[in-house]
Scaffold this motif. Sequence first.
Motif, short mmCIF file in Angstrom:
data_model
loop_
_atom_site.label_atom_id
_atom_site.label_comp_id
_atom_site.label_asym_id
_atom_site.label_seq_id
_atom_site.Cartn_x
_atom_site.Cartn_y
_atom_site.Cartn_z
N HIS A 146 0.86 -1.18 0.00
CA HIS A 146 0.00 0.00 0.00
C HIS A 146 0.90 1.24 0.00
O HIS A 146 1.72 1.41 0.89
CB HIS A 146 -0.91 0.01 1.23
CG HIS A 146 -1.74 1.24 1.31
ND1 HIS A 146 -2.80 1.48 0.47
CD2 HIS A 146 -1.66 2.33 2.13
CE1 HIS A 146 -3.33 2.64 0.77
NE2 HIS A 146 -2.66 3.17 1.78
N ILE A 147 0.75 2.08 -0.99
CA ILE A 147 1.54 3.30 -1.09
C ILE A 147 0.63 4.48 -0.80
O ILE A 147 -0.43 4.62 -1.41
CB ILE A 147 2.19 3.43 -2.48
CG1 ILE A 147 3.16 2.26 -2.68
CG2 ILE A 147 2.90 4.75 -2.62
CD1 ILE A 147 3.83 2.24 -4.02
N ARG A 148 1.07 5.32 0.12
CA ARG A 148 0.27 6.49 0.49
C ARG A 148 0.26 7.50 -0.64
O ARG A 148 1.23 7.63 -1.38
CB ARG A 148 0.86 7.17 1.72
CG ARG A 148 0.85 6.34 2.94
CD ARG A 148 1.40 7.08 4.13
NE ARG A 148 2.42 8.07 3.75
CZ ARG A 148 2.95 8.95 4.58
NH1 ARG A 148 2.57 8.99 5.81
NH2 ARG A 148 3.86 9.80 4.18
N LYS A 149 -0.80 8.24 -0.73
CA LYS A 149 -0.87 9.34 -1.67
C LYS A 149 -0.41 10.58 -0.93
O LYS A 149 -0.77 10.80 0.22
CB LYS A 149 -2.29 9.51 -2.18
CG LYS A 149 -2.75 8.33 -3.00
CD LYS A 149 -3.97 8.70 -3.79
CE LYS A 149 -4.47 7.47 -4.50
NZ LYS A 149 -4.31 7.49 -5.89
N CYS A 150 0.42 11.37 -1.61
CA CYS A 150 0.88 12.60 -0.96
C CYS A 150 -0.14 13.69 -1.25
O CYS A 150 -0.55 13.91 -2.37
CB CYS A 150 2.27 12.99 -1.43
SG CYS A 150 2.40 13.46 -3.14
N ALA A 151 -0.57 14.32 -0.22
CA ALA A 151 -1.53 15.40 -0.36
C ALA A 151 -1.12 16.52 0.57
O ALA A 151 -0.72 16.29 1.70
CB ALA A 151 -2.93 14.90 0.00
N GLY A 152 -1.19 17.72 0.08
CA GLY A 152 -0.86 18.88 0.90
C GLY A 152 0.61 19.21 0.96
O GLY A 152 1.00 20.14 1.64
N ILE A 153 1.45 18.46 0.25
CA ILE A 153 2.88 18.75 0.22
C ILE A 153 3.17 19.43 -1.12
O ILE A 153 2.88 18.87 -2.18
CB ILE A 153 3.73 17.47 0.35
CG1 ILE A 153 3.39 16.75 1.65
CG2 ILE A 153 5.22 17.82 0.30
CD1 ILE A 153 4.09 15.41 1.80
N PRO A 154 3.73 20.64 -1.10
CA PRO A 154 4.03 21.31 -2.36
C PRO A 154 4.99 20.48 -3.22
O PRO A 154 5.89 19.82 -2.70
CB PRO A 154 4.70 22.62 -1.93
CG PRO A 154 4.24 22.82 -0.52
CD PRO A 154 4.04 21.45 0.06
N ARG A 155 4.80 20.52 -4.54
CA ARG A 155 5.65 19.74 -5.45
C ARG A 155 7.13 20.11 -5.31
O ARG A 155 7.99 19.27 -5.52
CB ARG A 155 5.20 19.94 -6.89
CG ARG A 155 3.87 19.31 -7.19
CD ARG A 155 3.51 19.55 -8.65
NE ARG A 155 2.11 19.24 -8.88
CZ ARG A 155 1.71 18.12 -9.47
NH1 ARG A 155 2.57 17.24 -9.88
NH2 ARG A 155 0.43 17.91 -9.63
#
Length: 145
Positions: free
Chosen positions: A16-25
């Motif tokens: 299971h790989i987490r999705k990154c959310a809220g972290i600037p590219r």
Amino acid sequence: MSFMNSQDKSCAPHKHIRKCAGIPRSFLVEVNDPDRKGVMMDSSGKYVIPVMDADAYAIGKKEKPPFSPQNEPSSPSSSSSDPVPAALLCLICKDLLTDAVMIPCCRSSYCDECIRTCLLESDGHLCPTCRQSDVSPDSLTANTV
């Protein structure tokens, strides 16, 4: 009707790989290995890790011996940021006073061991500061100031 074999590799559970959310590219670094520590998936499906984590993983953890001193004590003369007051230094060994005592003749402070050794080894029990003779090691008093 065909049943899947439990040994079939294609049916192995995926990590299971987490999705990154809220972290600037700009704070993310793309990686190719989905098994890399701390990996996440961005909105475009690329594997990424935070820049700070990439630096930390590259350096690795530095192990300290379990019983090593945290900081080596520095000598009073080499510490320029916070000098030790002269009143807290032994006039013989120049280190911080250990078991501070005062000599009765001139009221100078010394480490207990330093002044006792000095008086016993000198001819005539001379005070190292005022040079008064016949100063008994028994006349030393604790410096509580």
